[in-house]
Enzyme design. Structure first.
Site, PDB file in Angstrom:
ATOM      1  N   LYS A   9      18.392 -57.074  27.660  1.00  0.00           N
ATOM      2  CA  LYS A   9      18.903 -58.185  26.854  1.00  0.00           C
ATOM      3  C   LYS A   9      19.217 -59.400  27.746  1.00  0.00           C
ATOM      4  O   LYS A   9      19.248 -59.277  28.977  1.00  0.00           O
ATOM      5  CB  LYS A   9      20.150 -57.712  26.101  1.00  0.00           C
ATOM      6  CG  LYS A   9      19.865 -56.624  25.049  1.00  0.00           C
ATOM      7  CD  LYS A   9      21.161 -56.170  24.388  1.00  0.00           C
ATOM      8  CE  LYS A   9      20.907 -55.173  23.258  1.00  0.00           C
ATOM      9  NZ  LYS A   9      22.175 -54.745  22.621  1.00  0.00           N
ATOM     10  N   TYR A  49      17.004 -56.475  14.013  1.00  0.00           N
ATOM     11  CA  TYR A  49      18.336 -55.958  13.693  1.00  0.00           C
ATOM     12  C   TYR A  49      18.634 -55.966  12.195  1.00  0.00           C
ATOM     13  O   TYR A  49      19.796 -56.036  11.809  1.00  0.00           O
ATOM     14  CB  TYR A  49      19.385 -56.764  14.453  1.00  0.00           C
ATOM     15  CG  TYR A  49      19.459 -56.419  15.934  1.00  0.00           C
ATOM     16  CD1 TYR A  49      19.781 -55.113  16.350  1.00  0.00           C
ATOM     17  CD2 TYR A  49      19.225 -57.373  16.919  1.00  0.00           C
ATOM     18  CE1 TYR A  49      19.856 -54.786  17.696  1.00  0.00           C
ATOM     19  CE2 TYR A  49      19.309 -57.048  18.277  1.00  0.00           C
ATOM     20  CZ  TYR A  49      19.625 -55.755  18.651  1.00  0.00           C
ATOM     21  OH  TYR A  49      19.713 -55.418  19.988  1.00  0.00           O
ATOM     22  N   PHE A  57      29.433 -58.484  12.909  1.00  0.00           N
ATOM     23  CA  PHE A  57      28.992 -58.977  14.219  1.00  0.00           C
ATOM     24  C   PHE A  57      27.559 -59.505  14.226  1.00  0.00           C
ATOM     25  O   PHE A  57      27.041 -59.909  15.268  1.00  0.00           O
ATOM     26  CB  PHE A  57      29.162 -57.879  15.289  1.00  0.00           C
ATOM     27  CG  PHE A  57      28.385 -56.602  15.019  1.00  0.00           C
ATOM     28  CD1 PHE A  57      27.030 -56.499  15.328  1.00  0.00           C
ATOM     29  CD2 PHE A  57      29.016 -55.498  14.447  1.00  0.00           C
ATOM     30  CE1 PHE A  57      26.321 -55.334  15.085  1.00  0.00           C
ATOM     31  CE2 PHE A  57      28.310 -54.314  14.199  1.00  0.00           C
ATOM     32  CZ  PHE A  57      26.967 -54.239  14.519  1.00  0.00           C
ATOM     33  N   ARG A  85      17.893 -43.334  25.720  1.00  0.00           N
ATOM     34  CA  ARG A  85      19.256 -43.498  25.176  1.00  0.00           C
ATOM     35  C   ARG A  85      20.269 -42.853  26.123  1.00  0.00           C
ATOM     36  O   ARG A  85      21.371 -43.373  26.300  1.00  0.00           O
ATOM     37  CB  ARG A  85      19.374 -42.875  23.775  1.00  0.00           C
ATOM     38  CG  ARG A  85      18.520 -43.515  22.690  1.00  0.00           C
ATOM     39  CD  ARG A  85      19.038 -44.813  22.140  1.00  0.00           C
ATOM     40  NE  ARG A  85      20.335 -44.760  21.507  1.00  0.00           N
ATOM     41  CZ  ARG A  85      20.838 -45.764  20.765  1.00  0.00           C
ATOM     42  NH1 ARG A  85      20.132 -46.877  20.554  1.00  0.00           N
ATOM     43  NH2 ARG A  85      22.030 -45.678  20.247  1.00  0.00           N
ATOM     44  N   THR A  91      26.881 -47.312  22.941  1.00  0.00           N
ATOM     45  CA  THR A  91      26.841 -48.729  22.552  1.00  0.00           C
ATOM     46  C   THR A  91      27.981 -49.517  23.191  1.00  0.00           C
ATOM     47  O   THR A  91      27.766 -50.615  23.723  1.00  0.00           O
ATOM     48  CB  THR A  91      26.935 -48.841  21.014  1.00  0.00           C
ATOM     49  OG1 THR A  91      25.892 -48.055  20.443  1.00  0.00           O
ATOM     50  CG2 THR A  91      26.808 -50.290  20.563  1.00  0.00           C
ATOM     51  N   ARG A 102      24.902 -48.892  30.785  1.00  0.00           N
ATOM     52  CA  ARG A 102      26.030 -49.604  30.167  1.00  0.00           C
ATOM     53  C   ARG A 102      27.350 -49.225  30.841  1.00  0.00           C
ATOM     54  O   ARG A 102      28.236 -50.063  31.016  1.00  0.00           O
ATOM     55  CB  ARG A 102      26.063 -49.311  28.667  1.00  0.00           C
ATOM     56  CG  ARG A 102      24.932 -50.010  27.905  1.00  0.00           C
ATOM     57  CD  ARG A 102      24.751 -49.423  26.518  1.00  0.00           C
ATOM     58  NE  ARG A 102      23.894 -50.224  25.654  1.00  0.00           N
ATOM     59  CZ  ARG A 102      23.512 -49.829  24.448  1.00  0.00           C
ATOM     60  NH1 ARG A 102      23.888 -48.658  23.969  1.00  0.00           N
ATOM     61  NH2 ARG A 102      22.737 -50.620  23.703  1.00  0.00           N
ATOM     62  N   ASN A 112      25.777 -55.690  26.007  1.00  0.00           N
ATOM     63  CA  ASN A 112      25.712 -54.348  26.593  1.00  0.00           C
ATOM     64  C   ASN A 112      24.375 -54.069  27.274  1.00  0.00           C
ATOM     65  O   ASN A 112      23.934 -52.927  27.365  1.00  0.00           O
ATOM     66  CB  ASN A 112      26.062 -53.295  25.537  1.00  0.00           C
ATOM     67  CG  ASN A 112      25.124 -53.350  24.346  1.00  0.00           C
ATOM     68  OD1 ASN A 112      24.171 -54.124  24.335  1.00  0.00           O
ATOM     69  ND2 ASN A 112      25.376 -52.512  23.362  1.00  0.00           N
ATOM     70  N   HIS A 115      18.691 -52.625  25.051  1.00  0.00           N
ATOM     71  CA  HIS A 115      18.417 -52.056  23.737  1.00  0.00           C
ATOM     72  C   HIS A 115      17.434 -50.921  23.933  1.00  0.00           C
ATOM     73  O   HIS A 115      16.481 -51.051  24.699  1.00  0.00           O
ATOM     74  CB  HIS A 115      17.789 -53.097  22.793  1.00  0.00           C
ATOM     75  CG  HIS A 115      17.200 -52.439  21.571  1.00  0.00           C
ATOM     76  ND1 HIS A 115      17.978 -52.088  20.495  1.00  0.00           N
ATOM     77  CD2 HIS A 115      15.941 -52.002  21.307  1.00  0.00           C
ATOM     78  CE1 HIS A 115      17.207 -51.476  19.598  1.00  0.00           C
ATOM     79  NE2 HIS A 115      15.964 -51.415  20.070  1.00  0.00           N
ATOM     80  N   GLU A 126       9.601 -51.292  16.347  1.00  0.00           N
ATOM     81  CA  GLU A 126      10.032 -52.299  17.323  1.00  0.00           C
ATOM     82  C   GLU A 126       8.899 -52.660  18.290  1.00  0.00           C
ATOM     83  O   GLU A 126       8.730 -53.818  18.650  1.00  0.00           O
ATOM     84  CB  GLU A 126      11.284 -51.795  18.061  1.00  0.00           C
ATOM     85  CG  GLU A 126      12.479 -51.748  17.116  1.00  0.00           C
ATOM     86  CD  GLU A 126      13.657 -50.911  17.612  1.00  0.00           C
ATOM     87  OE1 GLU A 126      13.648 -50.458  18.780  1.00  0.00           O
ATOM     88  OE2 GLU A 126      14.607 -50.723  16.817  1.00  0.00           O
TER      89      GLU A 126
HETATM   90  P1  IDP Z   1      22.730 -49.510  19.960  1.00  0.00           P
HETATM   91  O1  IDP Z   1      22.245 -50.768  20.666  1.00  0.00           O
HETATM   92  O2  IDP Z   1      23.478 -48.603  20.900  1.00  0.00           O
HETATM   93  O3  IDP Z   1      21.641 -48.803  19.191  1.00  0.00           O
HETATM   94  P2  IDP Z   1      23.711 -50.469  17.376  1.00  0.00           P
HETATM   95  O4  IDP Z   1      24.823 -49.843  16.604  1.00  0.00           O
HETATM   96  O5  IDP Z   1      22.324 -50.294  16.857  1.00  0.00           O
HETATM   97  O6  IDP Z   1      23.837 -49.975  18.890  1.00  0.00           O
HETATM   98  O7  IDP Z   1      24.059 -52.017  17.476  1.00  0.00           O
HETATM   99  C1  IDP Z   1      23.088 -52.946  17.903  1.00  0.00           C
HETATM  100  C2  IDP Z   1      23.750 -53.921  18.868  1.00  0.00           C
HETATM  101  O8  IDP Z   1      24.721 -54.700  18.169  1.00  0.00           O
HETATM  102  C3  IDP Z   1      24.548 -53.268  20.003  1.00  0.00           C
HETATM  103  O9  IDP Z   1      23.732 -52.870  21.088  1.00  0.00           O
HETATM  104  C4  IDP Z   1      25.497 -54.375  20.386  1.00  0.00           C
HETATM  105  O10 IDP Z   1      24.832 -55.380  21.171  1.00  0.00           O
HETATM  106  C5  IDP Z   1      25.837 -54.969  19.018  1.00  0.00           C
HETATM  107  N1  IDP Z   1      27.023 -54.330  18.411  1.00  0.00           N
HETATM  108  C6  IDP Z   1      27.095 -53.096  17.861  1.00  0.00           C
HETATM  109  N2  IDP Z   1      28.322 -52.832  17.377  1.00  0.00           N
HETATM  110  C7  IDP Z   1      29.043 -53.945  17.593  1.00  0.00           C
HETATM  111  C8  IDP Z   1      30.419 -54.300  17.315  1.00  0.00           C
HETATM  112  O11 IDP Z   1      31.195 -53.518  16.739  1.00  0.00           O
HETATM  113  N3  IDP Z   1      30.804 -55.551  17.697  1.00  0.00           N
HETATM  114  C9  IDP Z   1      29.968 -56.430  18.321  1.00  0.00           C
HETATM  115  N4  IDP Z   1      28.681 -56.140  18.611  1.00  0.00           N
HETATM  116  C10 IDP Z   1      28.219 -54.906  18.264  1.00  0.00           C
HETATM  117 MG    MG Z   2      20.579 -49.415  17.505  1.00  0.00          MG
END
Ligand code: IDP
Ligand code: MG
Length: 141
Positions: A9, A49, A57, A85, A91, A102, A112, A115, A126
């Site tokens: 990212k 997304y 968010f 993963r 996350t 991370r 973070n 992706h 994707e």
């Molecule tokens: P992942 O990237 O571990 O699969 P997802 O739940 O799919 O996590 O969320 C996508 C992205 O959205 C996360 O990687 C992070 O950048 C952002 N994100 C997820 N949850 C939150 C939150 O609660 N607050 C702010 N950003 C979030």
């Molecule tokens: Mg995800």
């Protein structure tokens, strides 16, 4: 063998962590079969997304992912989705253990660093969002 989609990212590119992240994939014996430095458009961010479009968010996430260069990759290996993963960590980087990408480099939930697709179906969706068929064919010999 299976494949997944991984993206460094904008925070990872800004912080010069592309080499570090690639190195971790390679040490794990995963194979990068396509890769490019690119920029995520607003439309692509929305498509990527879409499952999160109603989350509070979502706006911040789209602003973040479109703010600078990213590195998009196709990564191949045994159980590629799960393997990637597991190298990434949870996350929320605060919950991600040291030793994960991370866990070692992140402290903020939005920024973070990486992706990784969450299933084989997401991976295929994707990959086709970020790569053309020509790009996936790889270098010709
Ligand atoms: P992942 O990237 O571990 O699969 P997802 O739940 O799919 O996590 O969320 C996508 C992205 O959205 C996360 O990687 C992070 O950048 C952002 N994100 C997820 N949850 C939150 C939150 O609660 N607050 C702010 N950003 C979030
Ligand atoms: Mg995800």
């Amino acid at each position: 063998m299976s494949r997944t989609f991984l993206m460094v990212k904008p925070d990872g590119v800004e912080r010069r962590l592309v080499g570090e992240i690639l190195s971790r994939l390679e040490r794990k014996m995963l194979r990068v079969t396509a890769m490019k430095l690119t920029r995520v458009s607003r439309d692509t961010a929305h498509a990527h997304y879409e499952e999160h479009r109603d989350k509070p968010f979502f706006g911040d996430l789209v602003a973040f992912i479109t703010r600078g260069a990213v590195v998009a990759m196709v990564v191949e290996g045994p159980q590629a989705v799960e393997t990637v993963r597991s190298l990434m960590g949870a996350t929320n980087p605060i919950a991600a253990p040291p030793g994960t990408i991370r866990g070692d480099f992140g402290i903020e939930i939005t920024e973070n660093l990486v992706h990784g697709s969450d299933s084989e179906a997401s991976a295929e969706r994707e990959i086709s969002l970020y790569f053309t068929a020509d790009e996936l064919a790889g270098p010709t010999s």
